[in-house]
Design a protein around this motif. Structure first.
Motif, PDB file in Angstrom:
ATOM      1  N   PHE A  61     -14.991  14.833  -0.747  1.00  0.00           N
ATOM      2  CA  PHE A  61     -14.370  13.590  -1.191  1.00  0.00           C
ATOM      3  C   PHE A  61     -13.084  13.834  -1.971  1.00  0.00           C
ATOM      4  CE2 PHE A  61     -18.605  11.428  -0.652  1.00  0.00           C
ATOM      5  CZ  PHE A  61     -18.164  10.497   0.268  1.00  0.00           C
ATOM      6  N   GLU A  86     -19.683  10.985   5.107  1.00  0.00           N
ATOM      7  CA  GLU A  86     -19.194   9.874   5.919  1.00  0.00           C
ATOM      8  C   GLU A  86     -20.184   8.718   5.938  1.00  0.00           C
ATOM      9  OE1 GLU A  86     -16.280   9.458   7.004  1.00  0.00           O
ATOM     10  OE2 GLU A  86     -15.518  11.440   6.530  1.00  0.00           O
ATOM     11  N   ALA A 140     -19.681   7.084   2.622  1.00  0.00           N
ATOM     12  CA  ALA A 140     -18.379   6.415   2.588  1.00  0.00           C
ATOM     13  C   ALA A 140     -18.385   5.135   3.400  1.00  0.00           C
ATOM     14  CB  ALA A 140     -17.295   7.365   3.093  1.00  0.00           C
ATOM     15  N   LEU A 167     -15.511   5.177  -2.364  1.00  0.00           N
ATOM     16  CA  LEU A 167     -16.140   6.296  -3.048  1.00  0.00           C
ATOM     17  C   LEU A 167     -15.187   7.461  -3.277  1.00  0.00           C
ATOM     18  CD1 LEU A 167     -18.684   7.288  -4.362  1.00  0.00           C
ATOM     19  CD2 LEU A 167     -19.425   8.221  -2.167  1.00  0.00           C
ATOM     20  N   ALA A 168     -14.339   7.753  -2.291  1.00  0.00           N
ATOM     21  CA  ALA A 168     -13.380   8.847  -2.477  1.00  0.00           C
ATOM     22  C   ALA A 168     -12.464   8.547  -3.657  1.00  0.00           C
ATOM     23  CB  ALA A 168     -12.566   9.064  -1.207  1.00  0.00           C
TER      24      ALA A 168
END
Length: 273
Positions: free
Chosen positions: A26, A41, A44, A50-51
């Motif tokens: 991330f 993934e 996400a 989230l990243a």
């Protein structure tokens, strides 16, 4: 250290994702594998920001480190450090004070192996494999490196790690024992995931963390604040990550709660002894 053909230390189970490697992914790091990326993934897809949250956590850590450096702290114990690739503590510290020392600590053997490789050419920074649940052992090992002197102020960094300690393991007691090792003038830095003000999809993503070896326990602001114990919490208190002493040129997010974590910094003052 014996290694598999893939370069992964022998004995590491690549059938399960690693929290440290998912975090590295991330952050835009290169030390992760297909099993980690697949879980990342999935998470996400449920939590598109989230990243950004991960990067906000790393930015908070860098700001906190600079704050401690400005108060004269020149040694850092980073517990739950993961893989120190993007925006790491030693780079932030050495940019201000090249003589600063950093001891990274992580429980994940792959994170530690990669960290040793990264730090091989870095002076005044080492990594240890140890468990936050054994704070006295961590401090003894850190002191043995010669890079941390607990008779002097130290910056104890718990960025995104305390939420991996379940309630059954008594995180408040662990933090109390860790604080007891610090000299007057030391600092404690904590960032911690929360369920407060979070939409259902964030809570659903938290359940996916149970697929790693380190499930996340979301906690309230009050619970996070209690982790600082008798240390004096500095302004602006325990707040959503982007709100903790943002850089002067930073554009503040209109909804800082969406980052899903609190951050705070506290100092051990003479009056608290």
């Amino acid at each position: 250290m014996a290694e598999q053909a893939s370069g992964v230390p022998a004995g590491v189970d690549l059938s399960r994702p690693s929290a440290a490697r998912v975090y590295d992914y991330f952050l835009g790091g290169a030390h992760n594998f297909d099993v980690d990326r697949q879980l990342a993934e999935q998470i996400a897809a449920m939590t598109p920001h989230l990243a950004e949250t991960m990067r906000a956590g790393r930015a908070f850590l860098r700001r906190a480190v600079r704050t401690l450096l400005a108060d004269g702290v020149d040694q850092f114990l980073d517990i739950g450090s993961g893989i120190p690739t993007v925006g790491n503590v030693h780079e932030a510290a050495h940019a201000v004070n090249p003589a600063a020392t950093v001891v990274y600590v992580d429980i994940d053997p792959v994170a530690v192996a990669h960290s040793r490789s990264i730090l091989a050419e870095v002076g005044r920074a080492v990594v240890l494999q140890a468990d936050l649940r054994a704070p006295e052992a961590i401090c003894a090992q850190a002191a043995a490196t010669g890079l941390i002197d607990f008779a002097r102020p130290v910056g104890i960094l718990l960025a995104g790690v305390a939420h991996f300690v379940p309630d059954a393991d008594d995180p408040q007691g662990i933090l109390r024992r860790l604080r007891a090792t610090a000299a007057v003038g030391s600092y404690l830095v904590i960032s911690h995931a929360t369920y407060e003000d979070q939409p259902p999809e964030v809570l659903a993503a938290q359940r996916l963390s149970a697929r790693t070896d380190t499930e996340i326990t979301l906690r309230s602001r009050a619970e996070v604040t209690a982790m600082f114990g008798d240390f004096t919490i500095v302004d602006p208190g325990v707040v959503h990550l982007p709100l903790w002493r943002p850089d002067p040129d930073a554009e503040l997010d209109a909804h800082p709660e969406r980052f899903g974590a609190f951050g705070g910094v506290a100092r051990l003052d003479a009056a608290a002894v």
